[in-house]
Design a protein around this motif. Structure first.
Motif, PDB file in Angstrom:
ATOM      1  N   VAL A 160      -3.437  -8.823  -9.085  1.00 34.25           N
ATOM      2  CA  VAL A 160      -3.639  -9.989  -8.216  1.00 34.25           C
ATOM      3  C   VAL A 160      -4.738  -9.798  -7.164  1.00 34.25           C
ATOM      4  N   SER A 161      -5.241  -8.586  -7.003  1.00 33.97           N
ATOM      5  CA  SER A 161      -6.280  -8.345  -6.003  1.00 33.97           C
ATOM      6  C   SER A 161      -7.146  -7.169  -6.440  1.00 33.97           C
ATOM      7  N   GLU A 162      -8.019  -6.757  -5.559  1.00 30.78           N
ATOM      8  CA  GLU A 162      -8.865  -5.594  -5.820  1.00 30.78           C
ATOM      9  C   GLU A 162      -8.642  -4.568  -4.717  1.00 30.78           C
ATOM     10  N   PRO A 163      -7.677  -3.649  -4.931  1.00 32.89           N
ATOM     11  CA  PRO A 163      -7.459  -2.616  -3.912  1.00 32.89           C
ATOM     12  C   PRO A 163      -8.684  -1.714  -3.804  1.00 32.89           C
ATOM     13  N   PRO A 164      -8.858  -1.084  -2.649  1.00 32.93           N
ATOM     14  CA  PRO A 164      -9.991  -0.153  -2.503  1.00 32.93           C
ATOM     15  C   PRO A 164      -9.923   0.968  -3.549  1.00 32.93           C
ATOM     16  N   ALA A 165     -11.079   1.406  -3.985  1.00 32.85           N
ATOM     17  CA  ALA A 165     -11.148   2.451  -5.020  1.00 32.85           C
ATOM     18  C   ALA A 165     -10.453   3.723  -4.568  1.00 32.85           C
ATOM     19  N   TRP A 166     -10.516   4.052  -3.270  1.00 34.84           N
ATOM     20  CA  TRP A 166      -9.892   5.285  -2.793  1.00 34.84           C
ATOM     21  C   TRP A 166      -8.368   5.196  -2.941  1.00 34.84           C
ATOM     22  N   GLN A 167      -7.790   4.018  -2.784  1.00 39.59           N
ATOM     23  CA  GLN A 167      -6.342   3.881  -2.958  1.00 39.59           C
ATOM     24  C   GLN A 167      -5.946   4.050  -4.419  1.00 39.59           C
ATOM     25  N   ILE A 168      -6.751   3.516  -5.313  1.00 34.45           N
ATOM     26  CA  ILE A 168      -6.472   3.687  -6.743  1.00 34.45           C
ATOM     27  C   ILE A 168      -6.591   5.157  -7.116  1.00 34.45           C
ATOM     28  N   ALA A 169      -7.669   5.803  -6.673  1.00 32.59           N
ATOM     29  CA  ALA A 169      -7.877   7.221  -6.987  1.00 32.59           C
ATOM     30  C   ALA A 169      -6.778   8.093  -6.390  1.00 32.59           C
ATOM     31  N   LEU A 170      -6.401   7.812  -5.146  1.00 28.81           N
ATOM     32  CA  LEU A 170      -5.350   8.593  -4.504  1.00 28.81           C
ATOM     33  C   LEU A 170      -4.011   8.397  -5.210  1.00 28.81           C
ATOM     34  N   VAL A 220       0.843  -1.210   0.000  1.00 32.17           N
ATOM     35  CA  VAL A 220       0.000   0.000   0.000  1.00 32.17           C
ATOM     36  C   VAL A 220       0.870   1.250   0.000  1.00 32.17           C
ATOM     37  N   ALA A 221       1.907   1.261   0.842  1.00 30.16           N
ATOM     38  CA  ALA A 221       2.781   2.437   0.914  1.00 30.16           C
ATOM     39  C   ALA A 221       3.491   2.678  -0.415  1.00 30.16           C
ATOM     40  N   LEU A 222       4.031   1.635  -1.015  1.00 28.48           N
ATOM     41  CA  LEU A 222       4.714   1.811  -2.294  1.00 28.48           C
ATOM     42  C   LEU A 222       3.763   2.227  -3.402  1.00 28.48           C
ATOM     43  N   SER A 223       2.518   1.761  -3.342  1.00 33.26           N
ATOM     44  CA  SER A 223       1.572   2.129  -4.390  1.00 33.26           C
ATOM     45  C   SER A 223       1.106   3.576  -4.265  1.00 33.26           C
ATOM     46  N   LEU A 224       1.376   4.207  -3.138  1.00 30.48           N
ATOM     47  CA  LEU A 224       1.002   5.612  -2.965  1.00 30.48           C
ATOM     48  C   LEU A 224       2.184   6.567  -3.128  1.00 30.48           C
ATOM     49  N   VAL A 225       3.377   6.042  -3.376  1.00 32.40           N
ATOM     50  CA  VAL A 225       4.551   6.878  -3.668  1.00 32.40           C
ATOM     51  C   VAL A 225       4.589   7.048  -5.187  1.00 32.40           C
ATOM     52  N   PRO A 226       4.433   8.285  -5.682  1.00 34.40           N
ATOM     53  CA  PRO A 226       4.231   8.497  -7.116  1.00 34.40           C
ATOM     54  C   PRO A 226       5.263   7.874  -8.047  1.00 34.40           C
ATOM     55  N   VAL A 227       6.510   7.812  -7.651  1.00 35.54           N
ATOM     56  CA  VAL A 227       7.515   7.230  -8.536  1.00 35.54           C
ATOM     57  C   VAL A 227       7.328   5.711  -8.636  1.00 35.54           C
ATOM     58  N   PHE A 228       6.797   5.099  -7.593  1.00 32.71           N
ATOM     59  CA  PHE A 228       6.584   3.654  -7.566  1.00 32.71           C
ATOM     60  C   PHE A 228       5.168   3.249  -7.978  1.00 32.71           C
ATOM     61  N   THR A 229       4.250   4.198  -8.034  1.00 36.44           N
ATOM     62  CA  THR A 229       2.835   3.906  -8.285  1.00 36.44           C
ATOM     63  C   THR A 229       2.573   3.107  -9.558  1.00 36.44           C
ATOM     64  N   PRO A 230       3.122   3.504 -10.708  1.00 36.14           N
ATOM     65  CA  PRO A 230       2.743   2.792 -11.932  1.00 36.14           C
ATOM     66  C   PRO A 230       3.009   1.289 -11.872  1.00 36.14           C
ATOM     67  N   ILE A 231       4.093   0.898 -11.278  1.00 41.39           N
ATOM     68  CA  ILE A 231       4.430  -0.523 -11.212  1.00 41.39           C
ATOM     69  C   ILE A 231       3.684  -1.196 -10.064  1.00 41.39           C
ATOM     70  N   THR A 232       3.763  -0.609  -8.880  1.00 41.44           N
ATOM     71  CA  THR A 232       3.210  -1.256  -7.695  1.00 41.44           C
ATOM     72  C   THR A 232       1.688  -1.360  -7.746  1.00 41.44           C
ATOM     73  N   MET A 233       1.022  -0.289  -8.086  1.00 36.37           N
ATOM     74  CA  MET A 233      -0.446  -0.342  -8.104  1.00 36.37           C
ATOM     75  C   MET A 233      -0.933  -1.298  -9.181  1.00 36.37           C
ATOM     76  N   PHE A 234      -0.256  -1.332 -10.312  1.00 32.59           N
ATOM     77  CA  PHE A 234      -0.684  -2.267 -11.354  1.00 32.59           C
ATOM     78  C   PHE A 234      -0.464  -3.711 -10.910  1.00 32.59           C
ATOM     79  N   MET A 235       0.628  -3.985 -10.209  1.00 40.32           N
ATOM     80  CA  MET A 235       0.835  -5.332  -9.669  1.00 40.32           C
ATOM     81  C   MET A 235      -0.287  -5.695  -8.706  1.00 40.32           C
ATOM     82  N   ARG A 236      -0.638  -4.746  -7.844  1.00 33.99           N
ATOM     83  CA  ARG A 236      -1.724  -5.001  -6.881  1.00 33.99           C
ATOM     84  C   ARG A 236      -3.041  -5.244  -7.607  1.00 33.99           C
ATOM     85  N   LEU A 237      -3.319  -4.466  -8.640  1.00 31.46           N
ATOM     86  CA  LEU A 237      -4.564  -4.634  -9.398  1.00 31.46           C
ATOM     87  C   LEU A 237      -4.601  -5.975 -10.135  1.00 31.46           C
TER      88      LEU A 237
END
Length: 146
Positions: free
Chosen positions: A93-103, A74-91
């Motif tokens: 394999v799972s369903e992160p909360p919509a607020w985390q994706i939007a943030l 979660v922390a890495l997916s909210l750091v902008p430099v790491f977001t593109p890779i980390t959030m996509f990895m999370r998406l």
């Protein structure tokens, strides 16, 4: 085995979104390196540590994929430099909360806007200066001057 059993078509828009966010982030990083360097070798010297830092999500891919809702992921997916890779990895394999994706998208867009602004200022002054590579203090001065 059908490829669509492993791949959800619903993830395609997220791929496009995070690809564009990652592309724009890295464009800004490389543009700053090009603006403050006089040669390709200097630019590579400046950008090498930055590229190692941006590879952190790849180094931590296994823990992120095994536990996509952990504090680390979660922390890495909210750091902008790491977001593109980390959030996509999370998406993937799972369903992160919509607020985390939007943030994460909002933080990435704000960071990209700020990086474009800073890159333009550094480029404006840096392209006119020739000689030794600027220090961090000089770069901050360029941001104020331009």
């Amino acid at each position: 085995m059908n490829v669509f059993t492993l791949f959800s078509p619903a993830i395609v828009p997220f791929f496009v979104l995070f690809y564009l966010l990652g592309y724009l982030t890295f464009v800004c990083i490389y543009a700053v390196g090009g603006a403050i360097s006089n040669s390709e070798k200097e630019a590579q010297h400046f950008l090498a540590p930055l590229m190692v830092i941006t590879m952190v999500p790849w180094f931590l891919a296994l823990p992120i994929l095994q536990s996509p809702d952990s504090r680390l992921a979660v922390a890495l997916s909210l750091v902008p430099v790491f977001t593109p890779i980390t959030m996509f990895m999370r998406l993937a394999v799972s369903e992160p909360p919509a607020w985390q994706i939007a943030l994460s998208v909002a933080l990435s867009l704000a960071t990209i806007w700020g990086m474009f602004w800073a890159t333009a200022k550094i480029f404006r002054v840096g392209i006119l200066s020739y000689g030794k590579r600027p220090s961090v203090g000089q770069l901050l001065g360029w941001l104020r001057v331009a």
